[in-house]
Write an enzyme that holds these catalytic residues in place. Structure first.
Site, PDB file in Angstrom:
ATOM      1  N   TYR A 149      -6.313  -2.076  -6.694  1.00 55.37           N
ATOM      2  CA  TYR A 149      -5.453  -3.133  -6.157  1.00 55.37           C
ATOM      3  C   TYR A 149      -4.774  -2.741  -4.845  1.00 55.37           C
ATOM      4  O   TYR A 149      -4.854  -1.608  -4.411  1.00 55.37           O
ATOM      5  CB  TYR A 149      -4.515  -3.754  -7.165  1.00 55.37           C
ATOM      6  N   GLU A 150      -4.183  -3.744  -4.187  1.00 58.44           N
ATOM      7  CA  GLU A 150      -3.679  -3.651  -2.801  1.00 58.44           C
ATOM      8  C   GLU A 150      -4.829  -3.360  -1.828  1.00 58.44           C
ATOM      9  O   GLU A 150      -4.673  -2.669  -0.828  1.00 58.44           O
ATOM     10  CB  GLU A 150      -2.604  -2.555  -2.658  1.00 58.44           C
ATOM     11  N   GLY A 151      -5.995  -3.907  -2.136  1.00 57.28           N
ATOM     12  CA  GLY A 151      -7.183  -3.639  -1.312  1.00 57.28           C
ATOM     13  C   GLY A 151      -7.866  -2.394  -1.844  1.00 57.28           C
ATOM     14  O   GLY A 151      -7.241  -1.352  -1.985  1.00 57.28           O
ATOM     15  N   ARG A 185       0.819  -1.222   0.000  1.00 58.80           N
ATOM     16  CA  ARG A 185       0.000   0.000   0.000  1.00 58.80           C
ATOM     17  C   ARG A 185       0.844   1.259   0.000  1.00 58.80           C
ATOM     18  O   ARG A 185       0.601   2.187  -0.765  1.00 58.80           O
ATOM     19  CB  ARG A 185      -0.938  -0.012   1.207  1.00 58.80           C
TER      20      ARG A 185
END
Length: 598
Positions: A405-407, A267
């Site tokens: 992406y990355e949550g 993140r």
């Protein structure tokens, strides 16, 4: 350094500008690294933009190999395993300046160095690290990370892929399907997550893939995507795929923890990967606005365009300030843990985990800024911005994935507040006492004294203190009202998160500018002061809107009236800045320099 703030503590403690790291503090080694990475980007990536846009996957792989030869894939890998062993700030810096040529390369780079290599460096046994990491660090082999499934996206632990011990006890047999796997087309080392039996949590495995001996692995076709077109993205299917038992990563059932911690690092690095993209978009926008004439005047002379350029530059400056502030906090925490006898693995894991809240904040803020920046970039170019001939169109498409992406940003918003509440429960961050103090302050009579704001940022710093009170007031009341059920109230958590994010970002900008004013004088920081004041003004607006939404949705009667009055008190300026003047100051500097210059 011993009084280094813990993750999330920025909310309840004051930070001095001397205690934060800024890009102006880069060491000589870091400046050289930055130059080398920029040179690589200008030589190997940007001139080939059209090939990347034409889905030239082989070019992505070839460019990754070149990055490996120069050591860029191993910046954070310890020297013992073939890397450069540089600190966390240098890792961020590399990611920042290598990512702006095209989102395709940026994604391949991020997936390989972050979620492809890092789980082995941080969770692998000594044997696993010796075996796999050197080849990954030097770009001799590439990594991919197989977590997402058709039914398991944001809920990463719900995957259906299974791992079953073979009768001879030597291998695990993996069956299942993964999707959206970056680098799948050329990776040879897959980090695969699967569930053993009825385990509550998934387990991580290191799978070596050889296309000449596929071992039950088949790859889907390349996905057709809105952006990041030359980033290889495929489905990966496992059919009785054998993985030796010694390739289990960490412990049985430890996969969920690996996945979450890998995402924390991912993140903050994703935030870094969006920074230089903004700088380049702004530079392209300024150049075009200076050249393009309408009504016999360069469009950069028009207020509507100046406003856009100023806001774009402000967000880029603030995102950079906050990203490097957090990166150095992580680096310092790692150093402290190593000095206390932790292994590098433990130190790095705990260092990043400590600042997971800040990592989520940055991921959300900077990914949204880069999207807005590219969107306004198209607008400045007008009709030309919509054409593939100009760089804005691909920048806009590439930026769009960063919010997913990355949550997703929705998940990260919920996480940032959720993690803060958990830290408070564990006693790592004292939210309760400050929240109670704010409650008492609401009942008291406000002071009508006129404070002395003659010193630079005196009022701005006071406002930051009051914005923190807004968060404590809203979140404190919500926790009291809903207790453990709070996590079911996602709209309230999102509103609280927006307050948290804007407070951190605005404070980071103030601290960076203040530090540089003390270092080189107010005159040298005229535009940076303007950007800092402009960002804070915008932040107060966003915070007011979100706090009001929260208060009127969960409080009523006297409590609601009291909190709304508190909100008014906590978001009030004594001296409003002249917003148009601030934007003009910033835009004139950009025009004169013909580029992003901060």
């Amino acid at each position: 350094m011993s009084d280094l703030l813990r993750g999330g503590q920025f909310l309840v403690k004051e930070t001095n500008c001397e205690d934060i790291f800024t890009p102006e503090d880069f060491s000589e080694e870091q400046r050289m690294m930055k130059e080398a990475v920029m040179e690589f980007n200008d030589r190997e990536i940007i001139p080939h933009k059209t090939r990347f846009e034409a889905k030239d996957y082989a070019l992505t792989e070839e460019t990754m190999r070149k990055a490996g030869e120069l050591g860029f894939l191993g910046v954070s890998v310890p020297e013992a395993y073939g890397g450069l062993g540089m600190g966390f700030v240098s890792t961020m810096l590399t990611c920042d300046y290598i990512s702006s040529g095209t989102g395709s390369f940026s994604t391949a780079f991020g997936a390989h160095t972050g979620i492809g290599t890092m789980p082995i460096t941080l969770y692998g046994t000594e044997e696993q690290k010796q075996k796999f990491v050197p080849a990954l660090a030097m770009g001799e082999r590439f990594g991919a990370y197989c977590l997402t499934e058709p039914g398991a996206g944001s809920d990463a632990n719900s995957g259906k892929t299974t791992a079953e011990l073979t009768e001879d006890g030597k291998n695990y047999k993996i069956n299942g399907q993964k999707m959206w796997i970056s680098n799948a087309g050329f990776a040879e080392i897959f980090i695969v997550f699967a569930r053993i039996g009825d385990d509550k949590n998934i387990t991580g495995f290191i799978l070596e893939y050889d296309k000449n001996n596929p071992n039950g692995v088949t790859l889907g076709e390349e996905e057709h995507k809105l952006g990041i077109r030359a980033s290889s993205t495929r489905q990966v299917f496992f059919n009785d795929t054998l993985v030796p038992v010694e390739n289990m990563l960490s412990v049985r059932g430890g996969g969920f923890k690996i996945a979450m911690n890998a995402l924390n690092v991912g993140r903050i690095k994703l935030a870094a990967a969006c920074l230089d993209s903004q700088r380049r978009i702004i530079t392209e926008g300024v150049k075009y606005a200076n050249e393009r004439k309408q009504f016999k005047t360069p469009i950069s002379e028009f207020g509507a365009i100046k406003s856009k350029l100023a806001e774009m530059a402000t967000n880029a400056y603030v995102g950079e300030s906050a990203s490097y502030r957090a990166a150095k906090n992580i680096e310092d925490r790692i150093t402290i843990r190593e000095s206390e006898g932790n292994t590098h693995q433990e130190a790095e894991l705990k260092g990043v985990e400590e600042y997971a809240i800040e990592c989520s904040i940055l991921k959300v803020a900077v990914s949204e800024d880069v999207q807005n920046c590219a969107d306004e970039g198209i607008q400045i170019f007008g009709g030309m911005g919509f054409s593939e001939e100009t760089p804005m169109e691909s920048a806009w498409r590439d930026a769009r994935i960063a919010r997913i992406y990355e949550g997703t940003n929705e998940i990260n918003r919920l996480l940032s507040v959720g993690m803060l509440v958990k830290k408070a429960m564990k006693g790592h961050v004292d939210l309760l006492n400050p929240a109670m103090a704010v409650g008492e302050e609401l009942l008291g009579i406000p002071s009508f004294d006129t404070p002395d704001y003659s010193e630079l940022f005196a009022e701005e710093k006071e406002i930051i203190g009051k914005l923190k009170k807004v968060f404590l007031m809203v979140a404190g009341a919500a926790i009291q009202k809903f207790g453990p059920e709070l996590e079911q109230h996602q709209q309230l958590l999102t509103a609280a998160s927006n307050i948290l994010i804007e407070t951190y970002m605005a404070e980071s900008a103030i601290l960076r500018t203040e530090k540089n004013v003390k270092r080189s004088g107010e005159a040298s920081q005229k535009e940076q002061i303007a950007m800092t004041q402009l960002y804070l003004y915008n932040a107060v607006d966003i915070i007011t809107k979100n706090a009001k939404e929260g208060i009127i949705s969960f409080a009523e009667g006297d409590e609601q009236r009291m909190m709304l009055m508190g909100l008014k008190r906590f978001t009030k300026y004594a001296n409003y800045p002249n917003i148009v003047e601030l934007r003009n100051t910033i835009a004139e500097k950009l025009k004169a320099e013909n580029k992003y210059c901060f």
